[in-house]
Design a protein around this motif. Structure first.
Motif, mmCIF file in Angstrom:
data_model
loop_
_atom_site.group_PDB
_atom_site.id
_atom_site.type_symbol
_atom_site.label_atom_id
_atom_site.label_comp_id
_atom_site.label_asym_id
_atom_site.label_seq_id
_atom_site.Cartn_x
_atom_site.Cartn_y
_atom_site.Cartn_z
ATOM 1 N N VAL A 176 -3.290 5.363 5.732
ATOM 2 C CA VAL A 176 -3.221 3.898 5.682
ATOM 3 C C VAL A 176 -4.507 3.359 5.086
ATOM 4 C CG1 VAL A 176 -3.174 1.814 7.127
ATOM 5 C CG2 VAL A 176 -1.561 3.661 7.560
ATOM 6 N N PRO A 181 1.062 2.864 2.527
ATOM 7 C CA PRO A 181 1.726 2.486 3.779
ATOM 8 C C PRO A 181 2.350 3.722 4.422
ATOM 9 C CG PRO A 181 2.549 1.207 1.917
ATOM 10 C CD PRO A 181 1.714 2.300 1.352
ATOM 11 N N GLN A 307 -0.009 -2.356 6.899
ATOM 12 C CA GLN A 307 -1.380 -1.868 6.853
ATOM 13 C C GLN A 307 -2.280 -2.585 7.848
ATOM 14 O OE1 GLN A 307 -2.884 -1.638 2.770
ATOM 15 N NE2 GLN A 307 -0.809 -1.140 2.144
#
Ligand SMILES: [Cu+2]
Length: 309
Positions: A176, A181, A307
């Protein structure tokens, strides 16, 4: 009692059900951009194939029927409780037969079942009629991870295998941070790649116990049985990453053997398979990460939220 009143009620409920349908049951989940369910999402994961779209539509259709029937029965019960309560109706009717009503409550459910059966069989036909494949992959379930074998397509062509293990929380955090993602409990170390808009045949088997190969966004779900080969097919209509999980209780780490399929352009797929066939896993990984970043850029709305989490 006359038999007209229930029909008036049925009519009203049918109108209510139709209004409910118009208000949104038939809508597709516009918020989901990745192939997995997001917190607070209502409905199924966003469909990426014709079969998945068919499943979503069928799900909505059956839901409307279920809601209409439930409301109808509830309405009838309330009507009977109020209209025929003891204070209002001290001497109950001794009626035992009403031909019209009996025919109706036999015929109407038959018609409802036929209305459900027709789209259901159409969908089954679509799911189990395998179009000519562009890519064939063999998925092998293991306790508790998946292997995907890409067989060589011409004589002398190399076969390669991708082994996918779930990422730990630390690895997820790291990914991340790098901008990709990465959903917890779904992301894997080695994703498998497939080309967009191409027919993929997934032949499925297992090395030990019964697992189940599932990607909801593809409408694919098939048992992985040791010693047998089952199959599912999909033609993903757009790029992105689509997650699935083993869907057959298989033991201790059943919940921790996710599947991640990344749908990419044909040229990216060709580069990746070439790298894999050459045994250059590092290059293959670079290709996957680059695509993941690219795709994260395209689908920024949901990913940015991911995120921040
Ligand atoms: Cu399993």
């Amino acid at each position: 009692m006359t038999t007209t009143r229930p029909w008036t009620l049925l009519g009203l409920l049918a109108i209510a059900a139709a209004a409910g349908a118009a208000l949104g049951f038939a809508g597709s989940p516009a918020l989901a951009t990745q192939g997995y369910a997001t917190p607070g999402q209502i409905g199924l994961p966003v469909p990426a194939t014709e079969v998945a779209r068919g499943i979503n539509e069928f799900y909505d259709f059956v839901n409307i029927i279920i809601i209409a029937i439930t409301l109808f029965v509830l309405g009838l019960m309330i009507y009977v409780m109020v209209r025929f309560r003891e204070s209002k109706n001290p001497v109950p009717s001794k009626t035992t037969h009403n031909t019209l009503l009996e025919v109706a409550w036999t015929v109407v459910p038959i018609l409802i079942l036929v209305a459900i059966a027709i789209p259901s069989f159409k969908l089954l036909m679509l799911q189990y009629t395998y179009p000519k494949p562009d890519v064939t992959i063999k998925a092998i379930g293991n306790a508790w991870f998946w292997e995907h074998e890409y067989p060589g397509t011409t004589p002398g062509d190399k076969t390669f295998t991708v082994t996918s293990n779930m990422l730990s929380d630390e690895e997820v955090a790291e990914k991340v941070k790098s901008g990709i993602p990465t959903p917890r409990l779904l992301a894997v170390d080695n994703e498998i790649l497939v080309p967009v808009n191409k027919v993929v045949h997934m032949l499925v088997t297992s090395n030990d116990v019964i697992h189940n190969w599932t990607i909801q966004s593809f409408g694919s779900k098939i048992d992985a049985v040791p010693g047998r080969l089952t199959a599912t097919w999909f033609r993903p209509e757009y790029e992105g990453v689509f997650y699935g999980q083993c869907s057959e209780l298989c033991g201790m780490n059943h919940a921790f053997m996710p599947i991640a399929v990344r749908v990419v352009k044909q040229e990216t797929f060709d580069q990746w398979t070439a790298a894999m066939k050459a045994g250059d896993r590092k290059k293959a990984k670079e290709i996957t990460d680059r695509v993941a970043l690219d795709q994260a850029g395209i689908k920024s709305v949901a990913d940015a939220a991911d995120q921040q989490r």
